[in-house]
Design an enzyme around this catalytic site. Structure first.
Site, short mmCIF file in Angstrom:
data_model
loop_
_atom_site.label_atom_id
_atom_site.label_comp_id
_atom_site.label_asym_id
_atom_site.label_seq_id
_atom_site.Cartn_x
_atom_site.Cartn_y
_atom_site.Cartn_z
N ASP A 148 0.90 -0.92 -0.04
CA ASP A 148 -0.14 0.53 0.05
C ASP A 148 0.87 1.51 -0.37
OD1 ASP A 148 -1.45 1.84 1.12
OD2 ASP A 148 -3.32 0.47 1.89
N ILE A 149 0.84 2.79 -0.74
CA ILE A 149 1.26 3.60 -0.66
C ILE A 149 0.89 4.47 0.45
CG2 ILE A 149 1.33 3.52 -3.26
CD1 ILE A 149 -0.44 6.10 -2.91
N LYS A 177 -8.01 13.78 -6.61
CA LYS A 177 -6.71 14.06 -6.90
C LYS A 177 -6.03 16.53 -7.39
CE LYS A 177 -4.83 11.63 -9.70
NZ LYS A 177 -4.53 10.40 -9.21
N THR A 199 -5.25 14.37 -13.33
CA THR A 199 -6.72 14.00 -14.86
C THR A 199 -6.72 15.56 -14.62
OG1 THR A 199 -8.96 13.34 -14.71
CG2 THR A 199 -7.30 13.72 -12.06
N ASP A 200 -7.95 14.84 -15.83
CA ASP A 200 -8.37 17.09 -16.40
C ASP A 200 -9.34 17.50 -15.30
OD1 ASP A 200 -9.99 14.87 -17.36
OD2 ASP A 200 -10.33 15.78 -19.47
N GLU A 201 -9.93 16.24 -14.32
CA GLU A 201 -11.03 16.19 -13.79
C GLU A 201 -11.10 17.34 -12.71
OE1 GLU A 201 -13.17 12.86 -13.04
OE2 GLU A 201 -13.09 12.07 -14.65
N GLY A 240 -24.09 14.87 -9.93
CA GLY A 240 -22.85 16.02 -10.31
C GLY A 240 -22.57 15.30 -11.82
N HIS A 241 -22.52 15.45 -12.32
CA HIS A 241 -22.24 14.82 -13.34
C HIS A 241 -21.12 15.58 -14.22
CE1 HIS A 241 -22.51 11.40 -16.91
NE2 HIS A 241 -20.89 12.28 -16.91
N ARG A 257 -16.33 13.73 -23.52
CA ARG A 257 -15.51 13.85 -22.00
C ARG A 257 -14.01 13.59 -24.02
NH1 ARG A 257 -17.84 14.06 -19.42
NH2 ARG A 257 -17.76 13.24 -17.20
P1 NAD Z 1 -6.97 2.69 -12.24
O1 NAD Z 1 -8.13 2.26 -11.15
O2 NAD Z 1 -7.03 1.18 -13.46
O3 NAD Z 1 -5.76 1.12 -11.66
C1 NAD Z 1 -4.79 1.95 -10.31
C2 NAD Z 1 -3.96 0.81 -9.60
O4 NAD Z 1 -4.04 1.66 -7.95
C3 NAD Z 1 -4.52 0.06 -9.40
O5 NAD Z 1 -3.66 -1.36 -9.68
C4 NAD Z 1 -5.17 -0.29 -7.47
O6 NAD Z 1 -4.38 -1.32 -7.35
C5 NAD Z 1 -3.76 0.90 -7.59
N1 NAD Z 1 -3.53 1.13 -6.37
C6 NAD Z 1 -4.61 1.32 -5.87
N2 NAD Z 1 -4.70 1.98 -3.77
C7 NAD Z 1 -3.61 1.77 -3.88
C8 NAD Z 1 -2.89 1.54 -2.64
N3 NAD Z 1 -3.61 2.25 -1.72
N4 NAD Z 1 -1.77 1.63 -2.64
C9 NAD Z 1 -1.03 1.19 -4.13
N5 NAD Z 1 -1.28 1.11 -4.89
C10 NAD Z 1 -2.63 1.52 -5.08
O7 NAD Z 1 -6.61 3.73 -12.93
P2 NAD Z 1 -6.17 4.00 -13.80
O8 NAD Z 1 -6.51 4.63 -14.77
O9 NAD Z 1 -4.87 3.36 -14.80
O10 NAD Z 1 -5.07 5.70 -13.57
C11 NAD Z 1 -3.89 5.96 -13.38
C12 NAD Z 1 -4.10 6.75 -12.40
O11 NAD Z 1 -3.85 7.76 -13.65
C13 NAD Z 1 -4.73 7.38 -11.84
O12 NAD Z 1 -3.99 7.83 -10.80
C14 NAD Z 1 -5.75 8.34 -12.04
O13 NAD Z 1 -6.23 9.07 -11.10
C15 NAD Z 1 -4.95 9.00 -12.72
N6 NAD Z 1 -5.65 9.23 -14.79
C16 NAD Z 1 -6.62 8.87 -15.72
C17 NAD Z 1 -7.13 8.61 -16.37
C18 NAD Z 1 -8.41 7.72 -17.29
O14 NAD Z 1 -8.73 8.28 -18.26
N7 NAD Z 1 -8.16 6.32 -17.04
C19 NAD Z 1 -6.78 9.86 -16.96
C20 NAD Z 1 -6.50 11.05 -16.15
C21 NAD Z 1 -5.66 10.58 -15.74
O1 DAU Z 2 -10.94 13.32 -17.55
C1 DAU Z 2 -10.10 12.13 -17.27
C2 DAU Z 2 -10.69 10.67 -15.86
O2 DAU Z 2 -11.84 10.63 -17.16
C3 DAU Z 2 -10.22 10.00 -15.31
O3 DAU Z 2 -9.79 10.70 -14.35
C4 DAU Z 2 -10.96 8.75 -14.35
O4 DAU Z 2 -9.51 8.55 -13.29
C5 DAU Z 2 -11.13 8.01 -15.70
O5 DAU Z 2 -12.09 6.60 -14.93
C6 DAU Z 2 -12.36 8.75 -16.78
O6 DAU Z 2 -13.33 9.10 -15.83
P1 DAU Z 2 -15.20 9.49 -16.21
O7 DAU Z 2 -16.26 9.65 -15.25
O8 DAU Z 2 -14.60 10.45 -17.00
O9 DAU Z 2 -14.81 8.02 -16.85
P2 DAU Z 2 -16.43 7.06 -17.39
O10 DAU Z 2 -15.19 5.61 -17.94
O11 DAU Z 2 -16.79 6.50 -15.31
O12 DAU Z 2 -17.17 7.38 -17.48
C7 DAU Z 2 -17.07 7.74 -18.69
C8 DAU Z 2 -18.25 8.80 -19.26
O13 DAU Z 2 -18.95 7.58 -19.47
C9 DAU Z 2 -19.29 9.71 -18.43
O14 DAU Z 2 -19.46 10.67 -18.49
C10 DAU Z 2 -20.05 9.16 -17.48
C11 DAU Z 2 -20.65 7.62 -18.30
N1 DAU Z 2 -21.31 6.87 -18.44
C12 DAU Z 2 -20.12 5.58 -17.77
C13 DAU Z 2 -20.61 4.48 -17.46
C14 DAU Z 2 -19.73 3.32 -16.66
C15 DAU Z 2 -21.92 5.81 -18.95
O15 DAU Z 2 -22.59 6.57 -20.24
N2 DAU Z 2 -22.29 4.57 -18.57
C16 DAU Z 2 -22.01 3.66 -18.05
O16 DAU Z 2 -21.95 2.82 -18.24
#
Ligand code: NAD
Ligand code: DAU
Length: 333
Positions: free
Chosen positions: A60-61, A154, A124-126, A277-278, A214
């Protein structure tokens, strides 16, 4: 040879990053620290898990002892580990606060203690909140306005990372990226959930009116951006990373994917309860990283979405069990 500590390397982007990095930089050594939460999958590391210069540590981090031990002799930290799913942050914010804020603080403390040469934080851009449909883009100067417990945690971690640069001189960089898609993304996220629902004969589920936008980016483009920032980025700086999809909304993506499967759109989508809050729209201006480091997204959305669909079709072994976990979570949403 560089010693690199990657956190969260069993997740979606982290595992893509390690695979890419070890191919391109075979002399480097990577330790992957991952807690293996529901989102962490050892199966995502199969392609490189046997390499001699790769080591996995389950941990765990937030754990001081583990992080202190692993940080010794590390040159570069690439910090992906996080709770990453907005819907889960609405159900249970505490774990997001713990991992994303306290976990990041713990890593920063030990990176400082062991004099790491670079701490790259993946964000993230969020953190910027939402944009109205059709108007504006986030850039590095946009004020933070996070609107979910995920994005707030974040945003807090970004502030902490910057504070360690200003106060203690820790050599940090940050990237804030838009939505990624590609292989090894958990089936609870939108694109893999759609693909795997269709494969199981279920409808595609659309939150609210589906007109949410997105800024989709193929995961390897994100990984290349991180590589460039680590190599050429300026210490203390933040870089925004985004795609080239030009405001495609969730309904339009559902339409493209259903078409790939040869399925009719109207009879295969189901509108369901919206996310509280979408955020309506994200769009990223990536001019800074383009001008300063020469990065731009290379992967065309339609082509690589098709390739992503093909990957899920070929790799049901990877997502079959995970899908049950995702849908169990959604059943209580
Ligand atoms: P993910 O949820 O797929 O993976 C997260 C990983 O972190 C998992 O392997 C999990 O086991 C590990 N983890 C969680 N809690 C932990 C802890 N306490 N200690 C050690 N390991 C832990 O996430 P992702 O989509 O690969 O995103 C990775 C990073 O990028 C995140 O910081 C996320 O905020 C950022 N990010 C994601 C997206 C996206 O679209 N997925 C976009 C922009 C930024
Ligand atoms: O913008 C970067 C972010 O993108 C990252 O920081 C997050 O870790 C990553 O999960 C992602 O966030 P979103 O909330 O945008 O992703 P998600 O895949 O959950 O949803 C994408 C869009 O689709 C959002 O508008 C919600 C919608 N959605 C999602 C699911 C799972 C649906 O309409 N139906 C669904 O079943």
């Amino acid at each position: 040879m560089r010693n690199i500590l990657v956190t969260g390397g069993c997740g979606f982007i982290g595992s893509n990053f390690i695979g890419y990095w070890l191919k391109k930089h075979p002399k480097d050594k990577i330790i992957n620290l991952d807690k293996l939460t529901y989102a962490g999958h050892l199966s995502s590391t199969k392609a490189f898990s046997e390499l001699k210069n790769y080591k996995f540590v389950k941990g765990d981090i937030c754990d001081e002892k583990v992080v202190d031990r692993l940080m010794k002799g590390v040159d570069i930290v690439v910090h992906f580990a996080a709770e990453s799913h907005v819907d889960r942050s609405i159900k249970d914010p505490n774990v997001f606060i713990k991992t994303n804020m306290l976990g990041t603080a713990n890593l920063l403390n030990f990176a400082l203690k062991h004099n790491v040469k670079r701490f790259h934080h993946i964000s993230t851009d969020e953190v910027f909140g939402e944009l109205p449909l059709g108007k504006g883009k986030f850039d590095e100067k946009t004020p933070y306005d996070p609107r979910s417990p995920y994005s707030a945690s974040k945003a807090s971690s970004d502030y902490l990372v910057r504070s360690y640069y200003h106060t203690f001189g820790l050599p940090i960089t940050i990237s804030n990226c838009s939505n990624n898609y590609g292989p090894y993304q958990d089936t609870e996220k939108f694109i893999p959930r759609m693909i795997t629902n269709i494969m199981k004969g279920d409808p595609v589920l659309i939150y609210g009116d589906g007109k949410y936008v997105r800024d989709w980016l193929f995961v390897e483009d994100h990984v290349r951006a991180i590589e460039l920032i680590i190599k050429k980025g300026k210490i203390g700086e933040t870089y925004l990373v985004g795609g080239q999809t030009k405001d495609v909304n969730n309904l339009q993506i559902a339409k493209i994917i259903l078409k790939i499967f040869g399925k009719d759109f109207k009879s295969n989508i189901k509108f369901i309860k919206d996310r509280p809050g979408h955020d309506r729209r994200y769009a990223v201006n990536w001019v800074k990283i383009n001008k300063e480091l020469g990065w731009k997204p290379k992967h065309n959305f339609d082509k690589w979405l098709q390739k992503t669909v093909d990957w899920y079709i070929k790799n049901e072994w990877w997502w079959g069990d995970m899908k049950k976990v995702s849908e169990k979570f959604y059943a209580k949403r």
